[in-house]
Design a protein around this motif. Structure first.
Motif, mmCIF file in Angstrom:
data_model
loop_
_atom_site.group_PDB
_atom_site.id
_atom_site.type_symbol
_atom_site.label_atom_id
_atom_site.label_comp_id
_atom_site.label_asym_id
_atom_site.label_seq_id
_atom_site.Cartn_x
_atom_site.Cartn_y
_atom_site.Cartn_z
ATOM 1 N N LYS A 190 65.642 48.464 127.163
ATOM 2 C CA LYS A 190 67.013 47.617 127.285
ATOM 3 C C LYS A 190 66.605 46.305 128.085
ATOM 4 O O LYS A 190 66.748 45.194 127.601
ATOM 5 C CB LYS A 190 68.198 48.182 127.878
ATOM 6 N N LYS A 191 65.535 46.410 129.218
ATOM 7 C CA LYS A 191 65.385 45.572 130.108
ATOM 8 C C LYS A 191 64.450 44.523 129.160
ATOM 9 O O LYS A 191 64.310 43.328 129.592
ATOM 10 C CB LYS A 191 64.693 46.156 131.297
ATOM 11 N N ASN B 268 68.861 43.197 127.252
ATOM 12 C CA ASN B 268 69.937 43.722 127.421
ATOM 13 C C ASN B 268 70.636 43.486 125.935
ATOM 14 O O ASN B 268 72.032 43.656 125.482
ATOM 15 C CB ASN B 268 71.065 43.212 128.597
ATOM 16 N N GLU B 269 69.822 43.032 125.009
ATOM 17 C CA GLU B 269 70.361 43.078 123.324
ATOM 18 C C GLU B 269 70.291 44.520 122.995
ATOM 19 O O GLU B 269 69.981 45.680 123.792
ATOM 20 C CB GLU B 269 69.387 42.236 122.669
ATOM 21 N N GLU C 39 66.789 41.097 116.257
ATOM 22 C CA GLU C 39 66.990 40.104 117.354
ATOM 23 C C GLU C 39 66.687 40.795 118.609
ATOM 24 O O GLU C 39 65.954 40.291 119.357
ATOM 25 C CB GLU C 39 68.445 39.936 117.548
ATOM 26 N N SER C 40 66.819 41.892 118.823
ATOM 27 C CA SER C 40 66.560 42.814 120.120
ATOM 28 C C SER C 40 65.147 43.237 120.264
ATOM 29 O O SER C 40 64.213 42.747 121.359
ATOM 30 C CB SER C 40 67.237 44.248 120.514
ATOM 31 N N ILE D 38 57.459 39.135 131.257
ATOM 32 C CA ILE D 38 58.823 38.762 131.816
ATOM 33 C C ILE D 38 59.551 38.410 130.712
ATOM 34 O O ILE D 38 59.378 37.546 129.878
ATOM 35 C CB ILE D 38 58.595 37.524 132.566
ATOM 36 N N CYS D 39 60.653 39.056 130.855
ATOM 37 C CA CYS D 39 61.981 38.793 129.845
ATOM 38 C C CYS D 39 62.285 37.479 129.618
ATOM 39 O O CYS D 39 62.676 36.921 130.820
ATOM 40 C CB CYS D 39 62.867 39.616 129.934
ATOM 41 N N PRO D 40 62.150 36.636 128.461
ATOM 42 C CA PRO D 40 62.541 35.112 128.519
ATOM 43 C C PRO D 40 63.989 34.992 128.600
ATOM 44 O O PRO D 40 64.312 33.679 128.870
ATOM 45 C CB PRO D 40 61.882 34.878 127.168
#
Length: 330
Positions: free
Chosen positions: A27-28, A32-33, A89-90, A103-105
């Motif tokens: 999820k991270k 969190n999608e 999407e996720s 790093i999550c954009p």
């Protein structure tokens, strides 16, 4: 807690705790999608997993598991992980996290270390497409991971992540249309790992911005500010667009939003994008002047508050700001 202690704690955890840990981790990665679980798939995987049980017992006989490991619990966890659900999407955000060095954009949170990303992409490049991995690496030249559901997760390092889904599979278990899309993509753009970025003139390089593209970029940015389209502005910011760029009259998106009275746009530009609250156009007007002229007093107050605490960033601070969390973009 040290990394070693954390690993020991996770190794001694129950199957449920391990599953929760991995779900939270995914999820991270997905910002969190949506990340879900299909119990029907889990039951089906466990009932039809004879080959996996055979491999498991073979590994156990060869003493490949740590002392005291319950092999059936390990397989249960594996079947659960095979039953995790994502959307295009996720999964695309997960791919973008890998493309962005871990790093999550969307959230700006570091989920993976650079070394873990490098190792993951190396594995995806070498064996992510089942028995087609060698041909895929030759023709497409990008790290990818396919699944028997018809999905292909594709990573263009330092550029973007893509998730495509089309269920019809070939004899090797890969999406037919997904592979065709990846092939067409690298034929059009020089994303192949061994394409030359300077001298490969037959392909487009979207990483380079020409004059026409810069003009369109300014027009799109200012028009989104004019119409109050925060969603479009969020997309522009996430694609690394310069949110302070100016038109011919040196007007910025903040000038336009202040003049039109779009308070949500003004807040987004100031709080999420950290733009300069006091740029001056060719006539000497600032966004505050625009807001005063058109009677948007609530925007005047916001601009004054940000103007008081704003200080132009140095080169080092500007670089750090470009790399830090984009959590507020949500």
């Amino acid at each position: 807690m040290t990394a070693a202690a954390g690993q020991m704690t996770l190794q001694s955890a129950s199957t449920a705790e391990k599953f929760d840990y991995i779900m939270n981790f995914l999820k991270k990665m997905a910002g969190n999608e949506y990340v879900g679980f299909s119990n029907a798939t889990f039951q089906s995987e466990r009932e039809s997993g004879d080959r996996n049980f055979a491999i498991g017992y073979y590994l156990k006989e060869k003493k490949c598991f740590p002392e005291g490991t319950d092999m059936t619990s390990v397989l249960d966890l594996y079947f659960q992980l095979c039953s995790i659900e994502v959307t295009c999407e996720s999964a695309s955000v997960m791919a973008a996290t890998l493309a962005n060095g871990g790093i999550c954009p969307i959230t700006g949170e570091r989920v993976l270390s650079p070394e873990a990303v490098r190792n993951t992409l190396s594995l995806m490049h070498s064996c992510g497409m089942y028995d087609f991995s060698g041909q895929f690496a030759f023709h497409v030249g990008l790290p990818a991971k396919s699944g028997v559901s018809g999905g292909i997760l594709l990573v263009v390092p330092n550029v973007m992540g893509i998730m495509c889904w089309s269920p019809p599979l070939d004899k090797l278990g890969n999406s037919v249309r997904g592979i065709q899309f990846c092939t067409d993509l690298v034929e059009l753009f020089n994303f192949h790992n061994y394409d030359n970025l300077r001298h490969f003139t037959k392909k487009h390089d979207p990483r380079r911005e020409g004059g026409d593209q810069r003009v369109k970029s300014v027009i799109n940015l200012l028009f989104a500010a004019y119409t109050g389209d925060v969603s479009a502005l969020r997309r522009f910011a996430l694609s690394s667009m310069d949110m302070e760029q100016r038109d011919y009259d040196c007007r910025t998106a903040l000038h336009v939003a202040a003049a039109e009275g779009h308070i949500s746009v003004v807040r987004f530009l100031l709080e999420a994008c950290k733009v300069n609250p006091g740029p001056v156009d060719r006539w000497g007007n600032t966004p505050i002047d625009e807001a005063v002229h058109f009677g948007h007093h609530d925007i005047v107050t916001i601009l004054q508050q940000h103007n008081e605490k704003y200080s132009p960033p140095t080169d080092a601070e500007d670089k750090e700001r470009s790399e830090k969390s984009l959590d507020s973009l949500l």
